[in-house]
Design a protein around this motif. Structure first.
Motif, short mmCIF file in Angstrom:
data_model
loop_
_atom_site.label_atom_id
_atom_site.label_comp_id
_atom_site.label_asym_id
_atom_site.label_seq_id
_atom_site.Cartn_x
_atom_site.Cartn_y
_atom_site.Cartn_z
N HIS A 84 6.26 -77.91 -42.10
CA HIS A 84 4.82 -77.63 -42.13
C HIS A 84 4.41 -76.76 -43.32
O HIS A 84 5.21 -76.00 -43.85
CB HIS A 84 4.40 -76.94 -40.84
CG HIS A 84 5.09 -75.62 -40.61
ND1 HIS A 84 4.49 -74.42 -40.92
CD2 HIS A 84 6.32 -75.31 -40.13
CE1 HIS A 84 5.33 -73.43 -40.61
NE2 HIS A 84 6.45 -73.95 -40.13
N VAL A 88 1.35 -68.44 -40.56
CA VAL A 88 0.79 -67.39 -39.70
C VAL A 88 0.02 -66.42 -40.60
O VAL A 88 0.17 -66.46 -41.83
CB VAL A 88 1.91 -66.64 -38.92
CG1 VAL A 88 2.57 -67.56 -37.92
CG2 VAL A 88 2.93 -66.02 -39.87
N GLU A 127 1.35 -76.37 -37.78
CA GLU A 127 2.45 -76.21 -36.83
C GLU A 127 2.32 -74.91 -36.04
O GLU A 127 2.77 -74.79 -34.91
CB GLU A 127 3.78 -76.23 -37.58
CG GLU A 127 5.03 -76.19 -36.72
CD GLU A 127 5.58 -74.78 -36.51
OE1 GLU A 127 6.55 -74.63 -35.77
OE2 GLU A 127 5.01 -73.81 -37.08
N GLU A 128 1.71 -73.90 -36.65
CA GLU A 128 1.77 -72.54 -36.10
C GLU A 128 0.83 -72.30 -34.92
O GLU A 128 1.06 -71.41 -34.12
CB GLU A 128 1.45 -71.51 -37.19
CG GLU A 128 2.38 -71.56 -38.40
CD GLU A 128 3.73 -70.90 -38.13
OE1 GLU A 128 4.02 -70.57 -36.98
OE2 GLU A 128 4.50 -70.73 -39.09
N GLN A 194 14.84 -67.83 -39.57
CA GLN A 194 13.84 -66.89 -39.03
C GLN A 194 14.44 -65.92 -38.02
O GLN A 194 13.70 -65.34 -37.21
CB GLN A 194 12.66 -67.62 -38.37
CG GLN A 194 12.01 -68.67 -39.25
CD GLN A 194 10.81 -69.30 -38.61
OE1 GLN A 194 10.92 -70.26 -37.87
NE2 GLN A 194 9.63 -68.76 -38.88
N HIS A 382 7.92 -64.55 -40.34
CA HIS A 382 6.55 -64.28 -39.89
C HIS A 382 6.14 -62.91 -40.45
O HIS A 382 5.48 -62.11 -39.77
CB HIS A 382 6.42 -64.33 -38.36
CG HIS A 382 6.33 -65.76 -37.85
ND1 HIS A 382 6.14 -66.07 -36.54
CD2 HIS A 382 6.39 -66.94 -38.51
CE1 HIS A 382 6.08 -67.39 -36.40
NE2 HIS A 382 6.24 -67.94 -37.59
MN MN Z 1 6.27 -69.99 -38.20
#
Ligand code: MN
Ligand code: GLV
Ligand code: MN
Length: 439
Positions: A84, A88, A127-128, A194, A382
């Protein structure tokens, strides 16, 4: 792809991510939500890079940028590779975006030598779940679960999704055309981990075997808005202390159940002024677990607790579920091929479960999926401090290039892949004890 070439391409992929990170709705940080103004320039750049790689590019009705290169064998089912390009608020440069840049890099590295199967690179527009509080809009359009009702959902400014699509110059009535209708080999996603696991293990990449399920909802506590100076404490119906009590309970209950993570990531007090007792507080809740039944049970308990708090405080409580996405298993054959590709790149294989949600989990309801994680230094994501190492990105590119060669040789029967995939989905549902379509 040799090491030197993979390092060059990795540098380019990272440079492109850094360029895209400058396209933001906010001045000093990266925030690029679904169909926001900076998304247009992001699309333009991505289209240019895709076309430079020899892909034929279209933008579908939800703003996914899709680049296609045909295979050398006519009629062979294509492979989808993507991730994506939304972010964020205050994002790092690599979440999602790196996967798209690697997909483009892999096509560039083919240098005109297309495999038997075609490749479609997809840059998902959403996507978020930041703008409409519903995630996976891009991938849901591809699998056909973005329905008319969802198009009527409003963002925080009261703009419906359908209107946002129109305002961006796209046509929500053409949503059906975004669907993948032909049979496909599968969907592969490269993504930063992540989290800290690969960094702790000192491993550059990880092979994802499954993705935990997640529930997202909005909890609403309602009391009475009134004057902060004149209303005695015992005569208030203040929604804020109720929400606060519940938020602490979310932390307490999640900490008590192994494997559960639960987060209240955003609260809104209405009307939201220093001298006004909030008559309404809205709090988001995100709950995840690898086992769907445990997740459902945790959510159920938290809702029951919120109701009890509201009742005791003579308030009203309501909630609306924004996402109920079941856990998925990646396709065993594609995943084994990916693991073998990592080995062929001279790297150790670490198999792991993803705690983050990914487009792959939505695509998994329609096709076999596989995912490769790239180490996140310090496990930070993020967050603007999110980073990657060039050597790790290069390792992912070499693995990806081996992967394309391997599936060309071994995985051409999309029918049998689809059958295996249906089995895997059935097993996940049976194991979890619930049949939860997730969309
Ligand atoms: Mn994300
Ligand atoms: C996606 O970033 C997620 O929330 O897992
Ligand atoms: Mn992501």
């Amino acid at each position: 792809m040799n090491v030197e070439c993979s390092l060059d391409r990795a540098r380019e992929a990272v440079d492109r991510c850094l360029t895209l990170a400058k396209l933001s709705e906010e001045d000093n940080r990266t925030t690029r939500t679904f169909l926001s103004p900076p998304m247009r320039e992001a699309q333009r750049l991505i289209r240019g890079w895709m076309e430079g790689a020899g892909l034929t590019v279209t933008i579908d009705a939800v703003g996914n940028v899709r680049g296609v290169v045909p295979g050398s064998r006519s009629g062979a089912a294509p492979l989808l590779i993507g991730s994506h390009i939304d972010t964020v608020p205050g994002a790092g440069p690599f979440d999602g975006v790196l996967g798209v840049m690697l997909a483009i890099g892999l096509v560039e590295a083919l240098d005109g030598e297309t495999p038997e199967f075609g490749i479609e690179v997809v840059a998902f527009s959403e996507e978020e779940g930041v703008r409409f509080h519903i995630p996976f809009l891009g991938s849901r359009a591809l699998i056909g679960t973005l329905d008319r009702d969802t198009l009527q959902v409003q963002d925080d400014r009261g703009i419906t999704m359908a209107q946002a699509i129109r305002d961006f110059g796209l046509n929500p009535d053409r949503l059906d055309e975004a669907q993948v209708r032909s049979s496909v080999l599968g969907y592969v996603e490269f993504h930063i981990e992540q989290g800290p696991i690969l960094d702790n293990l000192r491993m550059p990449v990880g092979v994802v075997e499954g993705i935990v399920g997640q529930t997202r909802l909005e909890a609403v506590f309602r009391g009475t808005t009134n004057h902060a100076g004149t209303t005695p404490m015992h005569l208030r119906r203040d929604a804020m202390p109720a929400a606060s009590e519940w938020i602490l309970e979310v932390e307490r209950q999640a900490s008590a159940v192994p494997g559960i993570v639960a987060t209240v990531g955003s609260i809104t007090a209405v009307p939201g002024a220093v001298n006004v007792i909030p008559g309404e507080v809205r709090a988001t809740l995100d709950v995840r677990h690898a086992d769907d039944l445990r997740r459902a049970t945790a959510v159920h308990r938290l809702i029951a607790h919120a109701r009890a708090i509201a009742e005791r405080r003579k308030l009203e409580f309501d909630w609306n579920t924004r996402l109920d996405q079941h856990a998925i298993r990646c396709d065993p054959a594609l995943t084994d091929a990916l693991a073998r590709s990592v080995e062929l790149s001279g790297l150790p294989v670490h198999r792991m479960v993803s705690g983050a949600g990914h487009d792959a989990m939505v695509m998994a309801s329609r096709m076999p999926v596989a995912m490769l994680f790239i180490r996140s230094p310090e496990g930070i994501s993020h967050h603007s401090a999110e980073s990657v190492r060039i050597e790790d990105v290069a390792a992912a590119l070499r693995s990806g290039s081996h992967f394309l060669k391997q599936i060309s040789g071994t995985l051409q029967l999309s029918d049998s892949l689809t059958a295996r995939h249906d089995d895997a989905v059935r097993h996940v549902r049976e194991d979890s004890g619930i049949d939860n379509a997730g969309q």
